[in-house]
Design an enzyme around this catalytic site. Structure first.
Site, PDB file in Angstrom:
ATOM      1  CB  CYS B  88      -6.414  43.247 -24.161  1.00  0.00           C
ATOM      2  SG  CYS B  88      -4.913  42.572 -23.568  1.00  0.00           S
ATOM      3  CG  HIS B 205      -7.480  39.811 -27.393  1.00  0.00           C
ATOM      4  ND1 HIS B 205      -7.204  40.960 -27.761  1.00  0.00           N
ATOM      5  CD2 HIS B 205      -6.563  39.492 -26.407  1.00  0.00           C
ATOM      6  CE1 HIS B 205      -6.249  41.579 -27.202  1.00  0.00           C
ATOM      7  NE2 HIS B 205      -5.723  40.521 -26.191  1.00  0.00           N
ATOM      8  CD  GLU B 207      -9.723  41.413 -30.292  1.00  0.00           C
ATOM      9  OE1 GLU B 207     -10.497  41.504 -29.604  1.00  0.00           O
ATOM     10  OE2 GLU B 207      -8.541  41.479 -30.217  1.00  0.00           O
TER      11      GLU B 207
END
Lengths: 741, 232
Positions: B88, B205, B207
């Protein structure tokens, strides 16, 4: 610059009344200086002093349960959740700023409530909101709606806290005066809980964060008067937000708190330095000597008056343990933030303000604050005339709809019912990676890392009900919030409230307010959810009339085991759908009445708190025993709208149903009734028998509605709507309106 | 050996702790934060530039972070073949730093967008993707206001020729159409690698979807691929 002469007329211009002016003269034993007048006027404004509300607020249950600090004592409420942890949460309004400058007004609303949470030592983990606007058909409303949503999104997204739940309503009553209520939730280890206090003679007082400018001067006073055509000129009273600085402030603050270098800390929100210095001193029964020359300024030529009243955002006042100044400074420097000693704690109870070699103010801190010398008023009450008409509304006079399917589709298309995805897709709902259930279900569920628990949270208020019956309507707001928490698998823990009303000097408004508080108190006692704090916003009036009385409830619940987490939507083909609770044909204030007949009338639905509590206990027990696959509360749009939502909320896997809705006197009444204490659940087919046995042991009425199956919602004997059509209405109505289609 | 991930913390980073949690707590890899004012990469095997709003991103996203002291070290590390992953805001910084080609524009909707999207894996023969099961679409959330990737014709054809396009936004059935593109990115591009194959940027994302508690672990395929390539 020469300061204006302080006279009674000048005090009036500052929003003070005669008896307040006289009280100031008595407290000081002399005429106040210009700076002192400014300080009194903001501290005794409705916004800071709660002068017209505190007497009523004191009747609310403000202790008990797992509450760790009593309401109003600290920046936010605090509740024990076990594992040495506590949850801090609070809701606050930013209505007036948002009415004239929606983007910054809403953004700074989020910023302010976040600071209330992390000044307690808690790390913010979730943001919620409650928004109300006029009709979406109006272009000004669309401008405000768009600006407020972008403001909330941009602030929270950058700050790095997920916005996980909320509510958005549209009604003409909010046309000129939208409501923007922001709520924040944080988690703190109990040993790091920090107080908003200043004590210990000689301890340094520091200002940290942004520099001080002329923005937001008299914001608190602006918030304490009605919105009018002149309000546009109050645009300079709106603060400007900087989420980046706030993020740095958060990290630095939590770091110094963890290290134990602080006596106390308070956010600078309304009334800026005036409020933080006086409240922290009053709380510590101490005083402060402040030198404004030390305050980092962003503009030249600011006067003491302006510095004391500035509401520049992202600032805080810290009382530091003597000897730790340099350590504290080093942390703020690491985060590239201002940190200046501006004074020290004294023991004379006085606020001494010096600037450019002159004493600008000497005021007893205690006299400025709520609970101290701030005025307390009990206003005149009068039941509003309109209630005579609304209570006697004759529902039988309503024409029966010719085509029940079209009627349903119209009700279901109401912006108050359809998905608010257009809104929450603009919010980062997942950052911090704790969001187990995000927006769209009954309540959000946020994981507490390092435990096997989660928090569930929600905001709620149907203000049409409150308008039609302030006391019962407010009970419903509390009950519905608790019901939503329960449907998600949580036990309600506590409440924060945001009380949005009109001008309290109007007896009808004050009556509404007092009634609402009475209802809230009764409901909160019943659910054992103490009111941990919140905020009162009066003067929500736009050209013609007050907004609907809107006591927004924010509630937090505890999910004790992650296996209890329950969502609203249907899961699998063949599951059995039940209605728990029963219909009483409550149409007063319903979405059906408004959308189809353009009427807001009748009484609000009946609410029996004992029944409601039993219902919630039963549902929670069924969830814990693994019976329930989905649970969804019935609210606006009645049972048929709730069923449609159960089918399509899970966009990845919409699934139909085939049900029979029991009809009492009229089809339209039964489909769209908003009777309280009702929940739609689905269970696996194999558990049907045990489930029914278990429910028969309680006294809760229930009925089997049908099955989860197929690709349409089939309401037997009435109509059928394919999933694609329902989904299109639900998810695309607001995007279509906002893109001008 | 246990791979070590260095996670750069800029002022305004807000996915740094999420990356740390995913790597350290979920996967038990070594992970350490790297402060933006420092230049020491602390012997990391992989550098992660996390999501967020570095320096507030009041200018163009990533435009200021690109000048931070640590970025010079990261550029040097990448030039020696070190593994760098930007998520990002991290992807935006890699573009600004010239470690990846192209630029990021405002989302075509002009609005921030946060939601789950589906990604197709366009090249399995990279250290970031070679342990992702073949043909699997990854469901990973996006959350950004400036994720509309753009590059000129020549760059795009080069990216295609060199198989540098790593992920595309697709529908749940794997079609890269307009409806499944959350931000207007040219050719539905969601993630890229450099020509050498050691620097990767992506807007979604990963994560955020490593912990089974949250109901989706698709993101972990990417971290596991990286880790296994280091171990081997």
């Amino acid at each position: 610059m020469k300061e204006p002469e302080v006279t009674f007329e000048l005090a009036l211009e500052h929003g003070l009344i005669k008896e307040e002016w006289e009280k100031i003269l008595k407290i000081l034993g002399r005429t106040p200086t210009f700076t002192e007048l400014g300080i009194f006027s903001v501290m005794w404004s409705e916004h800071c002093s709660y002068k017209n509300s505190i007497a009523q607020l004191k009747t609310l249950p403000r202790s008990g349960g797992r509450l760790l600090v009593a309401a109003g004592e600290e920046n936010a409420g605090l509740i024990d959740i076990g594992d040495d942890l506590a949850v801090a949460f609070k809701i606050e309004s930013h209505n007036h700023p948002s009415a004239v400058e929606p983007y910054q007004g809403a953004a700074t609303g989020v910023g302010g409530i976040m600071r209330d949470i992390f000044t307690m030592g808690a790390r913010p983990i979730a943001s919620l909101n409650s928004l109300r606007f006029g009709s979406l058909k109006d272009s000004r409303t669309r401008y405000l709606f768009d600006g407020v949503v972008r403001g909330i999104g941009d602030y929270g997204n950058s700050f790095g806290v997920p916005t996980v739940a909320g509510e958005v309503y549209f009604d003409e009553s909010y046309q000129g005066n939208p409501l923007v209520n922001a709520m924040a939730v944080g988690i703190v280890n109990k040993k790091h809980v920090t107080s908003a206090i200043a004590k210990g003679v000689g301890n340094p007082v520091m200002i940290v964060g942004s520099s001080t400018g002329r923005d937001g001067i008299h914001g608190a006073t602006f918030a304490s008067e009605e919105i009018s055509e002149k309000s546009e000129s109050k645009r300079p009273s709106v603060q400007v937000g900087d989420p980046f600085t706030e993020k740095l402030l958060l990290e630095a603050t939590l770091e110094i708190i963890k290290n134990g270098w602080l006596i106390g800390i308070q956010d600078m929100g309304a009334a800026g330095i005036s409020c933080s210095t006086s409240e922290m001193s009053a709380k510590g029964k101490s005083g402060m000597k402040i030198n404004l020359d030390k305050v980092p300024l962003r503009e030249d030529g600011m006067t003491a008056y302006e510095i004391m009243l500035s509401e520049s955002q992202e600032r805080m006042l810290c009382c530091v343990k003597k000897g730790y100044e340099e350590k504290v400074k080093a942390v703020f420097e690491k985060w590239d933030l201002n940190c200046e000693i501006i004074g020290e704690v004294t023991d004379d109870g006085l606020l001494h303000i010096d600037y450019q070699g002159e004493r600008k103010a000497t005021i007893p801190a205690f006299e400025l604050v709520l609970g101290g010398g701030a005025p307390v008023y009990i206003r005149e009450q009068k039941e509003p005339e309109y209630l005579k008409h609304t209570r006697n509304f004759n529902f039988q006079s309503l024409p029966q709809p010719k085509n029940i399917k079209d009627t349903f589709l119209k009700v279901f298309s109401s912006p108050n019912i359809v998905s608010k995805q257009w809104v929450y897709h603009q919010y980062d709902t997942m950052v911090r990676t704790n969001t187990i259930v995000g927006p769209g279900c009954d309540a959000a569920v946020i994981y507490i890392k390092g435990t096997s628990k989660a928090l569930s949270m929600k905001t709620d208020c149907n203000s049409r009900y409150v308008y039609l019956n302030p006391k019962e309507g407010t009970k419903i707001a509390v009950a519905e919030c608790a019901r939503n928490i329960v449907c998600s698998g949580g036990i309600p823990l506590g409440v924060t409230n945001c009380l949005n009303f009109g001008n309290p000097y109007k007896p009808e408004v004050y009556w509404q307010f007092a009634q609402a508080i009475a209802g809230m108190g009764e409901a909160c006692r019943k659910f054992d959810t103490p009111v941990t704090g919140g905020n009162v916003s009066f003067y929500n009036e736009s050209p013609d009339t007050a907004v609907y009385p809107t006591p927004t409830i924010g509630m937090v619940g505890l999910v004790e085991d992650l296996n209890h987490i329950t969502t609203s939507y249907f899961k699998d083909e063949g599951d059995v759908i039940y209605l728990i609770g029963e219909d009483n044909e409550d149409l007063g204030g319903s979405e059906y009445l408004k959308i189809i007949h353009n009427i807001v009338s009748g009484n609000c639905p009946e609410i029996d708190l004992d029944k409601e509590k039993k219902l919630q206990q039963t549902i929670l027990s069924l969830i814990r025993n693994g019976f329930i696959k989905s649970a969804h509360d019935i609210s606006e749009g009645g049972i048929v709208s709730a069923l449609a939502e159960c089918c399509i909320i899970n966009q990845e896997k919409p699934i139909g149903c085939e049900v029979e809705i029991p009809v009492k006197s009229r089809i339209d009444f039964s489909l769209f009734s908003e009777s309280q204490s009702r929940i739609i659940i689905s269970i696996s087919n194999s558990k049907q028998k045990d489930f029914e046995v278990k429910l028969q042991e309680t006294v809760i009425p229930f009925s089997k509605l049908g099955l989860v199956r197929g690709k349409s919602m089939i309401i037997k004997n009435l109509f059928e709507v394919p999933m694609e059509e329902l989904s299109d209405i639900y998810f695309n109505t607001i995007p279509r309106i906002m893109s001008g289609e | 050996m246990n791979p070590k991930f260095g996670i750069v913390v800029f002022p305004g980073s807000n996915c740094d702790h999420d990356a740390y949690y995913a790597l350290k707590k979920i996967n038990n890899y070594d992970a350490e934060f790297l402060w933006h004012k420092d230049t020491d990469l602390k012997n990391s095997d992989v550098i992660i530039l996390p999501g967020g709003f570095s320096y507030g991103d009041y200018l163009r996203t990533g435009a200021i972070a690109r000048f931070s002291p640590i970025i010079n070290s990261v550029i040097g590390f990448a030039e020696k073949g070190g593994i760098v992953m930007g998520v990002c805001n991290g992807f935006q910084i890699l573009l600004e730093a010239g470690l990846l080609p192209g630029v990021m524009l405002n989302n075509i909707s002009l609005k921030f967008v946060c939601k789950d999207v589906f990604l197709s894996v366009e090249n399995y023969d990279t250290i970031f993707t070679n342990h992702i099961p073949s043909k699997k679409l990854l469901k990973i959330p996006v959350a950004h206001g400036e994720g509309n990737y753009f590059a000129d014709e020549q760059t795009l054809s080069e990216l295609e020729r060199n198989k540098q396009i790593l992920f595309r936004y697709v529908s749940s059935s794997g079609i890269a159409d307009e409806a499944s593109n959350p931000n207007g990115s040219v050719m539905n591009i969601a993630g890229l690698i450099n020509k050498r194959g050691n620097v990767m940027g992506l807007m979604p994302h990963p994560e955020r979807c490593c912990d089974s508690v949250l109901g989706n672990t698709d993101g972990n395929f990417i971290f596991k691929s990286i880790a296994r390539n280091i171990i081997n």
